[in-house]
Design a protein around this motif. Structure first.
Motif, PDB file in Angstrom:
ATOM      1  N   TYR A 130       0.827  -1.213   0.000  1.00 41.72           N
ATOM      2  CA  TYR A 130       0.000   0.000   0.000  1.00 41.72           C
ATOM      3  C   TYR A 130       0.860   1.262   0.000  1.00 41.72           C
ATOM      4  O   TYR A 130       0.583   2.223  -0.727  1.00 41.72           O
ATOM      5  CB  TYR A 130      -0.900   0.028   1.243  1.00 41.72           C
ATOM      6  N   LEU A 131       1.901   1.269   0.818  1.00 41.19           N
ATOM      7  CA  LEU A 131       2.730   2.463   0.942  1.00 41.19           C
ATOM      8  C   LEU A 131       3.545   2.731  -0.319  1.00 41.19           C
ATOM      9  O   LEU A 131       3.757   3.889  -0.690  1.00 41.19           O
ATOM     10  CB  LEU A 131       3.637   2.354   2.167  1.00 41.19           C
ATOM     11  N   ASP A 132       3.980   1.684  -0.986  1.00 40.68           N
ATOM     12  CA  ASP A 132       4.690   1.891  -2.249  1.00 40.68           C
ATOM     13  C   ASP A 132       3.751   2.422  -3.325  1.00 40.68           C
ATOM     14  O   ASP A 132       4.115   3.316  -4.104  1.00 40.68           O
ATOM     15  CB  ASP A 132       5.341   0.589  -2.708  1.00 40.68           C
ATOM     16  N   LEU A 133       2.547   1.873  -3.392  1.00 38.45           N
ATOM     17  CA  LEU A 133       1.571   2.391  -4.359  1.00 38.45           C
ATOM     18  C   LEU A 133       1.216   3.836  -4.040  1.00 38.45           C
ATOM     19  O   LEU A 133       1.088   4.676  -4.940  1.00 38.45           O
ATOM     20  CB  LEU A 133       0.312   1.517  -4.345  1.00 38.45           C
ATOM     21  N   ASN A 134       1.069   4.133  -2.763  1.00 37.67           N
ATOM     22  CA  ASN A 134       0.812   5.497  -2.338  1.00 37.67           C
ATOM     23  C   ASN A 134       1.913   6.436  -2.829  1.00 37.67           C
ATOM     24  O   ASN A 134       1.640   7.528  -3.339  1.00 37.67           O
ATOM     25  CB  ASN A 134       0.732   5.543  -0.814  1.00 37.67           C
ATOM     26  N   ALA A 135       3.168   6.005  -2.705  1.00 34.34           N
ATOM     27  CA  ALA A 135       4.299   6.842  -3.119  1.00 34.34           C
ATOM     28  C   ALA A 135       4.274   7.110  -4.617  1.00 34.34           C
ATOM     29  O   ALA A 135       4.506   8.241  -5.072  1.00 34.34           O
ATOM     30  CB  ALA A 135       5.608   6.165  -2.729  1.00 34.34           C
ATOM     31  N   ILE A 136       3.978   6.075  -5.397  1.00 38.04           N
ATOM     32  CA  ILE A 136       3.958   6.238  -6.849  1.00 38.04           C
ATOM     33  C   ILE A 136       2.833   7.164  -7.275  1.00 38.04           C
ATOM     34  O   ILE A 136       3.033   8.092  -8.078  1.00 38.04           O
ATOM     35  CB  ILE A 136       3.810   4.868  -7.538  1.00 38.04           C
ATOM     36  N   TYR A 137       1.639   6.922  -6.746  1.00 39.95           N
ATOM     37  CA  TYR A 137       0.502   7.739  -7.158  1.00 39.95           C
ATOM     38  C   TYR A 137       0.658   9.187  -6.711  1.00 39.95           C
ATOM     39  O   TYR A 137       0.219  10.114  -7.406  1.00 39.95           O
ATOM     40  CB  TYR A 137      -0.803   7.134  -6.644  1.00 39.95           C
ATOM     41  N   ALA A 138       1.305   9.396  -5.577  1.00 44.29           N
ATOM     42  CA  ALA A 138       1.590  10.765  -5.151  1.00 44.29           C
ATOM     43  C   ALA A 138       2.542  11.439  -6.132  1.00 44.29           C
ATOM     44  O   ALA A 138       2.367  12.611  -6.489  1.00 44.29           O
ATOM     45  CB  ALA A 138       2.197  10.769  -3.748  1.00 44.29           C
TER      46      ALA A 138
END
Length: 216
Positions: free
Chosen positions: A172-180
């Motif tokens: 979740y946190l990696d996806l969050n970083a990319i989408y940000a």
């Protein structure tokens, strides 16, 4: 503007430690547990990953890789590939952190190979996560998303275990970083909230803190 590199650096400790800060006393305890087990046993192989991670982040990289490689040699002989997958994935991420790209890629390929020799969904998810993490660190964000979402398809179907929640939170946190980084704020919020809700559900203060940080 969202600084992806800075966020990745922040996230590294979380990815490996799974909510553990390794003090020397904890390393000593892990080593004592490890030394009580028989060489080549499933018990020792299962302990090897955490012990190696602790050593790695305590600036004992050579010993960490020695522990990993010794146990990988035994894990490869076990019919169920899940044991080799875990150790190869840890090795792959560890090598990448010290910029040994060739060794990292070789370990990642082995993790993929052995992931085809197991039916364990959590392990398959971890293997896909490892690839996604490497793609993200290599600035191949589109490919990273592909593998991170693939990881979730496995992890979402996996039986509950002590380690499952931390693996899902890392994804979740990696996806969050990319989408940000892509200014896809709805998707960023989606995955930061998923991370936060899971951390609250699991009652893990360190992961709650990381999720709040991800929300900005």
């Amino acid at each position: 503007m969202f600084n992806l590199f800075r966020y990745l650096v922040f996230l590294i400790i979380f990815i490996f430690s799974t909510n553990t800060i390794f003090a020397q006393s904890q390393i000593n305890e892990l080593e004592a547990q490890y030394n009580k087990t028989k060489s080549g046993s499933i018990e020792r192989i299962n302990l090897a990953g955490n012990f190696a991670r602790a050593l790695f982040f305590n600036k004992q990289q050579d010993k960490a890789f020695r522990i990993l490689n010794e146990n990988i040699n035994y894990a490869k002989k076990i019919p169920d590939g899940k044991y080799a997958v875990v150790l190869y994935t840890i090795a792959s991420l560890s090598y990448r952190l010290i910029d040994d790209v060739e060794s990292s890629e070789n370990a990642s390929k082995q993790a993929q190979k052995y992931s085809e020799k197991t039916n364990d969904l959590e392990t398959k998810g971890y293997a896909s996560y490892g690839i996604g993490w490497l793609k993200l660190r290599n600035q191949q964000e589109t490919e990273a998303v592909k593998y991170l979402l693939k990881a979730l398809t496995y992890l979402d179907k996996a039986p509950i275990s002590k380690s499952l929640a931390s693996k899902k939170t890392a994804v979740y946190l990696d996806l969050n970083a990319i989408y940000a980084n892509w200014n896809e704020y709805e998707l960023q919020e989606k995955y930061s909230r998923l991370a936060l809700n899971l951390a609250i559900q699991e009652k893990k203060p360190y992961e709650i803190f990381n999720a709040y940080m991800a929300m900005g």
